[in-house]
Design an enzyme around this catalytic site. Structure first.
Site, PDB file in Angstrom:
ATOM      1  N   CYS A 143       0.841  -1.202   0.000  1.00 31.81           N
ATOM      2  CA  CYS A 143       0.000   0.000   0.000  1.00 31.81           C
ATOM      3  C   CYS A 143       0.871   1.244   0.000  1.00 31.81           C
ATOM      4  CB  CYS A 143      -0.934   0.014   1.211  1.00 31.81           C
ATOM      5  SG  CYS A 143      -2.330  -1.079   0.986  1.00 31.81           S
TER       6      CYS A 143
HETATM    7  N1  PCA Z   1      -3.075  -4.051   2.109  1.00 35.10           N
HETATM    8  C1  PCA Z   1      -1.642  -4.206   2.159  1.00 35.10           C
HETATM    9  C2  PCA Z   1      -1.243  -4.488   0.730  1.00 35.10           C
HETATM   10  C3  PCA Z   1      -2.473  -4.856   0.025  1.00 35.10           C
HETATM   11  C4  PCA Z   1      -3.570  -4.454   0.914  1.00 35.10           C
HETATM   12  O1  PCA Z   1      -4.763  -4.481   0.660  1.00 35.10           O
HETATM   13  C5  PCA Z   1      -0.936  -3.001   2.766  1.00 35.10           C
HETATM   14  O2  PCA Z   1      -1.550  -2.305   3.596  1.00 35.10           O
HETATM   15  O3  PCA Z   1       0.212  -2.728   2.427  1.00 35.10           O
END
Ligand code: PCA
Length: 215
Positions: A143
């Site tokens: 993210c």
């Molecule tokens: N959350 C993860 C990566 C994909 C998602 O939905 C994150 O917070 O990095």
């Protein structure tokens, strides 16, 4: 008509169902308040996200790019303030790669601030009784990486970019033998839609709204 791209993520090691991907799919094609929304589900793949984002931005020339993802354990929706130029993965991505202390963009700035009006979004969430806050860390996994890439793209385009993190869905939490914080998918959908509409239509400086934290 303004254009907003909303991305969500597909499944990965920690989450077999990802509510952010479900919301990106459901929101695709929505038109409201002079805004047309394109949803896009990204794989949790460090090697794939950059080209996919660049291609979609080149194709649609959006006014706003909002990345969304799920955060297990968080109790509310979050407008993230800052993306850092670090990949320090706690778990491997879907390709089995786990980067340690590598840059998202070599020679890129240490960090980018979200260019979404995060305080105006927070106010709109509060007005709708959506539990929410401004978060000052998006982690160091996919993210954050995608948020950083979105901000990097936005730095040379007339486009706002940012990240909205959501908790697990209550359907998912209800199936867990141990309690986990969650929100209803409909509430999180409304949160993402609200963020998209406010980001496209808010003019001028962001609101001055107290949302800081001591730690
Ligand atoms: N959350 C993860 C990566 C994909 C998602 O939905 C994150 O917070 O990095």
């Amino acid at each position: 008509m303004k254009t907003v791209i909303v991305t969500g993520f597909g499944p990965y090691l920690e989450e077999a169902q990802n509510p952010s991907g479900a919301i990106a799919q459901a929101i695709h094609g929505t038109e409201k308040d002079g805004v047309r929304i394109h949803g896009l589900v990204l794989p949790v793949s460090a090697g794939a996200v950059r080209a996919l984002l660049e291609e979609e931005v080149r194709r649609l020339r959006p006014d706003v790019l909002i990345v969304t993802g799920v955060t297990r354990g968080r109790v509310a929706v979050a407008a993230e303030r800052v993306a850092v130029n670090v990949m320090d993965f706690p778990i491997p991505d879907v390709d089995g790669r786990a980067f340690i202390d590598e840059a998202v963009i070599d020679d890129g700035p240490a960090a980018y601030f979200s260019t979404l009006p995060i305080k105006a979004i927070l106010q709109a969430w509060r007005d709708r009784d959506i539990p929410a806050y401004v978060s000052n860390t998006a982690g160091t996994y996919l993210c954050n990486q995608t948020f950083y890439l979105a901000c990097h793209l936005a730095s040379s385009l007339p486009m706002r970019a940012g990240l909205v993190h959501i908790p697990l869905s209550s359907a998912h939490a209800a199936a867990s033998p141990t309690p986990i914080p969650s929100l209803a998918l409909e509430t999180m959908y409304e949160a993402v839609l609200t963020a998209a509409l406010i980001s496209a239509n808010h003019e001028g400086a962001d609101l001055k709204l107290q949302a800081g934290m001591t730690c």
